[in-house]
Structure formats: C-alpha cells, structure tokens
Design a protein around this motif. Structure first.
Motif, PDB file in Angstrom:
ATOM      1  N   LEU A 170     -47.601 -16.385 -95.082  1.00 34.32           N
ATOM      2  CA  LEU A 170     -46.819 -17.038 -94.129  1.00 34.32           C
ATOM      3  C   LEU A 170     -45.320 -17.218 -94.799  1.00 34.32           C
ATOM      4  CD1 LEU A 170     -48.828 -19.856 -92.656  1.00 34.32           C
ATOM      5  CD2 LEU A 170     -48.031 -18.147 -91.659  1.00 34.32           C
ATOM      6  N   ALA A 171     -44.977 -17.397 -96.182  1.00 29.82           N
ATOM      7  CA  ALA A 171     -43.840 -17.628 -96.581  1.00 29.82           C
ATOM      8  C   ALA A 171     -42.889 -16.450 -96.656  1.00 29.82           C
ATOM      9  CB  ALA A 171     -43.823 -18.010 -97.815  1.00 29.82           C
ATOM     10  N   ASP A 172     -43.731 -15.107 -96.640  1.00 28.26           N
ATOM     11  CA  ASP A 172     -43.261 -13.866 -96.459  1.00 28.26           C
ATOM     12  C   ASP A 172     -42.637 -13.405 -95.168  1.00 28.26           C
ATOM     13  OD1 ASP A 172     -43.701 -13.647 -99.282  1.00 28.26           O
ATOM     14  OD2 ASP A 172     -45.565 -12.611 -98.738  1.00 28.26           O
ATOM     15  N   PHE A 173     -42.884 -14.071 -94.387  1.00 26.90           N
ATOM     16  CA  PHE A 173     -42.516 -13.545 -92.825  1.00 26.90           C
ATOM     17  C   PHE A 173     -41.769 -14.699 -92.104  1.00 26.90           C
ATOM     18  CE2 PHE A 173     -46.331 -10.798 -93.513  1.00 26.90           C
ATOM     19  CZ  PHE A 173     -45.624  -9.621 -93.149  1.00 26.90           C
ATOM     20  N   HIS A 174     -41.000 -14.406 -91.028  1.00 29.73           N
ATOM     21  CA  HIS A 174     -40.273 -15.431 -90.281  1.00 29.73           C
ATOM     22  C   HIS A 174     -41.344 -16.058 -89.290  1.00 29.73           C
ATOM     23  CE1 HIS A 174     -36.073 -14.257 -91.567  1.00 29.73           C
ATOM     24  NE2 HIS A 174     -36.444 -12.797 -91.379  1.00 29.73           N
ATOM     25  N   LEU A 175     -40.722 -17.147 -88.922  1.00 25.53           N
ATOM     26  CA  LEU A 175     -41.734 -17.657 -88.056  1.00 25.53           C
ATOM     27  C   LEU A 175     -41.958 -17.266 -86.771  1.00 25.53           C
ATOM     28  CD1 LEU A 175     -43.385 -20.668 -87.486  1.00 25.53           C
ATOM     29  CD2 LEU A 175     -41.201 -21.757 -86.750  1.00 25.53           C
ATOM     30  N   TRP A 176     -40.930 -16.836 -86.202  1.00 24.29           N
ATOM     31  CA  TRP A 176     -40.960 -16.150 -84.818  1.00 24.29           C
ATOM     32  C   TRP A 176     -42.203 -15.033 -85.058  1.00 24.29           C
ATOM     33  CZ3 TRP A 176     -39.943 -11.135 -84.626  1.00 24.29           C
ATOM     34  CH2 TRP A 176     -39.119 -10.296 -85.421  1.00 24.29           C
ATOM     35  N   TRP A 177     -41.836 -14.263 -85.997  1.00 23.70           N
ATOM     36  CA  TRP A 177     -43.009 -13.096 -86.217  1.00 23.70           C
ATOM     37  C   TRP A 177     -44.529 -13.756 -86.253  1.00 23.70           C
ATOM     38  CZ3 TRP A 177     -46.740 -11.140 -89.269  1.00 23.70           C
ATOM     39  CH2 TRP A 177     -47.282  -9.669 -89.012  1.00 23.70           C
ATOM     40  N   SER A 178     -44.576 -14.530 -87.133  1.00 22.36           N
ATOM     41  CA  SER A 178     -45.934 -14.993 -87.404  1.00 22.36           C
ATOM     42  C   SER A 178     -46.536 -15.578 -86.070  1.00 22.36           C
ATOM     43  CB  SER A 178     -45.947 -16.258 -88.193  1.00 22.36           C
ATOM     44  OG  SER A 178     -45.588 -15.827 -89.559  1.00 22.36           O
ATOM     45  N   VAL A 179     -45.577 -16.295 -85.223  1.00 22.12           N
ATOM     46  CA  VAL A 179     -46.108 -16.883 -83.992  1.00 22.12           C
ATOM     47  C   VAL A 179     -46.632 -15.659 -83.036  1.00 22.12           C
ATOM     48  CG1 VAL A 179     -45.480 -17.966 -81.627  1.00 22.12           C
ATOM     49  CG2 VAL A 179     -44.560 -18.847 -83.959  1.00 22.12           C
ATOM     50  N   VAL A 180     -45.744 -14.395 -83.001  1.00 22.53           N
ATOM     51  CA  VAL A 180     -46.236 -13.494 -82.182  1.00 22.53           C
ATOM     52  C   VAL A 180     -47.402 -12.538 -82.728  1.00 22.53           C
ATOM     53  CG1 VAL A 180     -45.614 -10.935 -81.551  1.00 22.53           C
ATOM     54  CG2 VAL A 180     -43.838 -12.844 -81.572  1.00 22.53           C
ATOM     55  N   ALA A 181     -47.547 -12.617 -84.011  1.00 27.26           N
ATOM     56  CA  ALA A 181     -48.617 -11.984 -84.618  1.00 27.26           C
ATOM     57  C   ALA A 181     -50.053 -12.901 -84.437  1.00 27.26           C
ATOM     58  CB  ALA A 181     -48.466 -11.600 -86.097  1.00 27.26           C
ATOM     59  N   ILE A 182     -49.922 -14.062 -84.469  1.00 30.05           N
ATOM     60  CA  ILE A 182     -50.953 -15.251 -84.339  1.00 30.05           C
ATOM     61  C   ILE A 182     -51.058 -14.996 -82.771  1.00 30.05           C
ATOM     62  CG2 ILE A 182     -51.761 -17.367 -84.539  1.00 30.05           C
ATOM     63  CD1 ILE A 182     -50.289 -17.558 -87.205  1.00 30.05           C
ATOM     64  N   SER A 183     -50.553 -15.115 -82.160  1.00 33.06           N
ATOM     65  CA  SER A 183     -50.795 -14.935 -80.520  1.00 33.06           C
ATOM     66  C   SER A 183     -51.703 -13.636 -80.316  1.00 33.06           C
ATOM     67  CB  SER A 183     -49.539 -14.981 -79.765  1.00 33.06           C
ATOM     68  OG  SER A 183     -48.798 -16.089 -80.003  1.00 33.06           O
ATOM     69  N   ALA A 184     -51.205 -12.825 -80.889  1.00 34.53           N
ATOM     70  CA  ALA A 184     -51.877 -11.411 -80.585  1.00 34.53           C
ATOM     71  C   ALA A 184     -53.554 -11.162 -81.286  1.00 34.53           C
ATOM     72  CB  ALA A 184     -51.081  -9.962 -81.079  1.00 34.53           C
ATOM     73  N   ALA A 185     -53.251 -12.095 -82.580  1.00 35.96           N
ATOM     74  CA  ALA A 185     -54.773 -11.915 -83.108  1.00 35.96           C
ATOM     75  C   ALA A 185     -55.766 -12.913 -82.609  1.00 35.96           C
ATOM     76  CB  ALA A 185     -54.259 -12.281 -84.720  1.00 35.96           C
ATOM     77  N   VAL A 186     -55.483 -14.062 -82.272  1.00 33.19           N
ATOM     78  CA  VAL A 186     -56.419 -15.073 -81.999  1.00 33.19           C
ATOM     79  C   VAL A 186     -55.999 -15.914 -80.751  1.00 33.19           C
ATOM     80  CG1 VAL A 186     -55.274 -17.195 -83.510  1.00 33.19           C
ATOM     81  CG2 VAL A 186     -57.909 -16.880 -83.051  1.00 33.19           C
ATOM     82  N   ALA A 187     -54.803 -16.162 -80.424  1.00 31.21           N
ATOM     83  CA  ALA A 187     -54.484 -17.217 -79.380  1.00 31.21           C
ATOM     84  C   ALA A 187     -54.867 -16.732 -78.030  1.00 31.21           C
ATOM     85  CB  ALA A 187     -53.064 -17.706 -79.315  1.00 31.21           C
ATOM     86  N   LEU A 188     -54.287 -15.334 -77.956  1.00 31.57           N
ATOM     87  CA  LEU A 188     -54.504 -14.571 -76.614  1.00 31.57           C
ATOM     88  C   LEU A 188     -56.072 -14.564 -76.326  1.00 31.57           C
ATOM     89  CD1 LEU A 188     -51.365 -12.575 -76.174  1.00 31.57           C
ATOM     90  CD2 LEU A 188     -51.772 -14.470 -74.841  1.00 31.57           C
ATOM     91  N   PRO A 189     -56.543 -13.537 -77.475  1.00 36.68           N
ATOM     92  CA  PRO A 189     -58.142 -13.188 -77.159  1.00 36.68           C
ATOM     93  C   PRO A 189     -58.977 -14.470 -77.039  1.00 36.68           C
ATOM     94  CG  PRO A 189     -57.213 -12.101 -79.347  1.00 36.68           C
ATOM     95  CD  PRO A 189     -56.068 -13.087 -78.609  1.00 36.68           C
TER      96      PRO A 189
END
Length: 404
Positions: A49-68
């Motif tokens: 989490l510390a290696d990525f910007h917050l906006w990218w983490s939100v996009v990635a987590i949305s695709a990985a778990v939130a939207l599914p």
C-alpha cells in the motif's frame, strides 16, 4: 392469424432462461472467488500500500474485490444486461489498473526486495469477467492483452532485469486465463443452445396446437354437415309422402340449432357429470326410445369442459344414428352405458344387429371415420374404438381421460 403467430414467435425468443441462470451462477461464483483471492493476498496488498498512490489502490481494489462482490449481490435479482454491464466494468477497471500500474507507484518502481505487484496475481478474475461481458473474440483478445500487460508491468515495476521472469509470469497468466475463459464461454454457449432448443420445442408445440385446433374445427364442421345437414336432406329426399313431414321438420330444426350452437361462443365453461349423463340420456331417448340406458357416477367425478361434453355427445349420437340406419329393424336390441369417474368418462354404444366388416368401409364414408373416431381422438386424452363383425352386432367405445 399472422399477427398472432408473430407474437407467439417473438415471446419465446425474448426469453433466455438457461443463459440467465448460468450468468447468475457464474457471477455469484466470481464474487465469492474474488473475495477468497483477496483474502489470500491481503498480506501482500497491505505490504505494498505504501508503494502505490491512493487513487491507484482504489482502482485496483475496486476491480479485485469491490465490483466482483457487487456483481455477486446483483446476480440474484439483476437482469442479464445488468450483469453483463457489471462484468464489463470489472474487466475494464482491471485493464485500467494494469495500464496505470507504473504511474500508480510513488517512485516509478517498486523496491528491489518487493514481491511482484499484487494486481498481477488475480488475472483469472478479470478473464472471467471479460468472458461474461464480451463476445468470444473480445474475451480471447482480452486474455492476450492482459498477458502482455502483465509482462510489461512486471518489467517496468522493478529496477532489476527480470525479463525472463516477466515472460514466465505472462505465460502462466495467459494459460490460467485461457482455462477460465474457455470454461465460461463453453458454459454460456451450452446455455444458449439449451435456450434455442427450448424455443424450437415451444414453437413446434405451438404450431402443433394450431394445426390440431384447425383440424378439430374442420372435423367439427364436417361432422356437423354429415350428422345434421346431409341427414336431413337425405331424409327429405326419400320422403315420397307427407307421413314423415313432422320428422323432417324436427330434423331440420335440430340442424339449425346445431349450426347456431357451432357459430356461437360457448355460454358455459364446464358441465357437471350428472348434467352430462342426463344430456346423453335425453339424446338416447329422443333417437332410440327403446334402447337401454345406464350410467354410473363416481363420487369424485370432475366437471367436464363444454368442448369435451359436446364432442362425446355428438360422437355418441352419430353412433346411435348409424345403429338405427344399418343395424336392423325393431328386433335389434340397443344399449348405451355411461361411466363417469374422477379422471374422465367412458361411453359404450352397442347393438346386436347386422354388424359389418370394418375393413370394407370405404374412406369416403364420414360417419365412422370423421364423426366418431377422428372427432374423439382429436380430444386431448380421447380414444375411440369400434368392434363389429357381420351378424354379431357392433360395439362403439368412446373414452376421455383428463390425465392423458
């Protein structure tokens, strides 16, 4: 009739029961699988989490778990189009996360000791979503594109030279995606085939019902002409005196009444078993006053539809007419037996008259073939049989079973 047929054809075509069920099941499974996969890599996610910007983490987590997870919840109630849209959102969001992975890092690359970006380990989720959302060609193209992006992100996210490892990761991702994509596409294709076969079966049943209805109408009309109109005209042509004028008048009146009843819509939906038996008794008494009439009424006998009651009554009346015309004179014994039971009815008309050879009856004779046999057998659950031999009388059996 053409507009009605178009409506009948369009209605089943709009239904995709099997495909919708398969989409719901796959969507729900995808959501549960994404949640399990997210839990299995949660430690790696937290570490990066510390290696990525917050906006990218939100996009990635949305695709990985939130939207599914949203897709899994919607799979119970959402339409087929909505499920495809949500699956497409998962695939596109994941693709966007892959395309912006290096931009999403805070320093442009991950630390040398860091593991592979966690996003690269959940490509099967995106592949399943793409197979649910897109056509077969686009789904397979999506697999190839994501495999290439996995290799590129693996190389760009690390400062060291890991081209060989990146190629291996891309090939593994492509293989795993291909397996899941094939499973989903085959499942959906099979479901569409089932829907198509079900649609064809419904259309064939509808067309068969229309043909049967038309045939019943033709048989009914032919029987009406034969049983009433032609019989009256034949009686009138044979009357060389005024002795049978009253009989001809009654026959003509009965013919007009039958024609009017045929043209008019039925006033009742069903008749009681007792009313049906009395109707047959009245017909028997009017046509053959000296014939023996018996009936048995089961306590659980059901109501009989007007169509069934009229068909059986007219067929029985024609059997009596044939007996009166061909069986012999006043020395012939006749009997009518009616049995009404829970699931149907059985009528037997018999005499001990002259009898005949069934094989010798020409096809042009409508009385047996149309007015009795075909008329009853066109009823759902209807059966008719005629047993006769020269010199041994005739037995006509009419049956109807509502469970057939």
């Amino acid at each position: 009739m053409s507009a009605q047929k178009a409506t009948i054809e369009a209605a089943p075509a709009a239904a995709h029961e099997a495909e919708t069920r398969m989409r719901r099941l796959t969507s729900f499974t995808l959501g549960i699988g994404a949640l399990i996969a997210f839990g299995s890599i949660s430690e790696n996610i937290v570490a990066q989490l510390a290696d990525f910007h917050l906006w990218w983490s939100v996009v990635a987590i949305s695709a990985a778990v939130a939207l599914p997870l949203a897709l899994a919840v919607a799979s119970r109630v959402a339409s087929r189009r909505t499920l495809r849209a949500l699956a497409g959102a998962i695939a596109i969001t994941y693709l966007a996360a892959l395309l912006t992975l290096t931009l999403g890092t805070r320093t442009g690359t991950l630390p040398p000791e860091a593991n592979a970006p966690w996003m690269l380990g959940i490509t099967p989720i995106a592949a399943i979503a793409a197979a649910l959302a897109f056509s077969m060609q686009l789904a397979w193209a999506y697999c190839g594109i994501t495999a290439v992006l996995v290799a590129g992100d693996r190389i760009l996210a690390h400062s060291t030279d890991i081209a060989l490892v990146a190629t291996q990761d891309a090939l593994v991702a492509l293989l795993v995606q291909a397996v899941f994509t094939a499973l989903v596409l085959v499942s959906l294709s099979t479901a569409r085939t089932l829907d198509h076969l079900a649609h064809q079966a419904r259309m064939e049943m509808t067309e068969r019902a229309v043909r049967d209805a038309r045939l019943r109408q033709r048989v009914h009309a032919s029987s009406l002409v034969h049983d009433h109109v032609l019989a009256t005209l034949l009686l009138a042509s044979r009357d060389e005196s005024d002795d049978f004028r009253p009989t001809i008048s009654v026959s003509a009146l009965n013919s007009l009444t039958a024609i009017a009843r045929y043209a008019a819509p039925p006033m009742a939906i069903a008749v009681s078993p007792l009313d049906f038996a009395w109707r047959l008794q009245a017909t028997t008494t009017q046509m053959a006053p000296f014939a023996l009439f018996e009936y048995a009424l089961a306590p659980a006998a059901h109501m009989i539809s007007v169509d069934v009651a009229e068909t059986l009554s007219e067929a029985a009346a024609e059997a009596l007419r044939n007996s009166l015309r061909h069986a012999g004179g006043s020395d012939v014994n006749r009997a009518v037996r009616v049995d009404l039971y829970a699931a149907g009815a059985r009528i037997v008309i018999l005499d001990d008259g002259a009898g005949f050879d069934l094989a010798s009856v020409p096809e042009s004779r409508l009385g047996l073939r149309v007015s009795i046999t075909q008329r009853v057998t066109l009823l759902p659950g209807g059966r008719a049989s005629i047993l006769s031999r020269p010199g041994e009388g005739t037995i006509v059996s009419l049956e109807w079973n509502s469970r057939d």
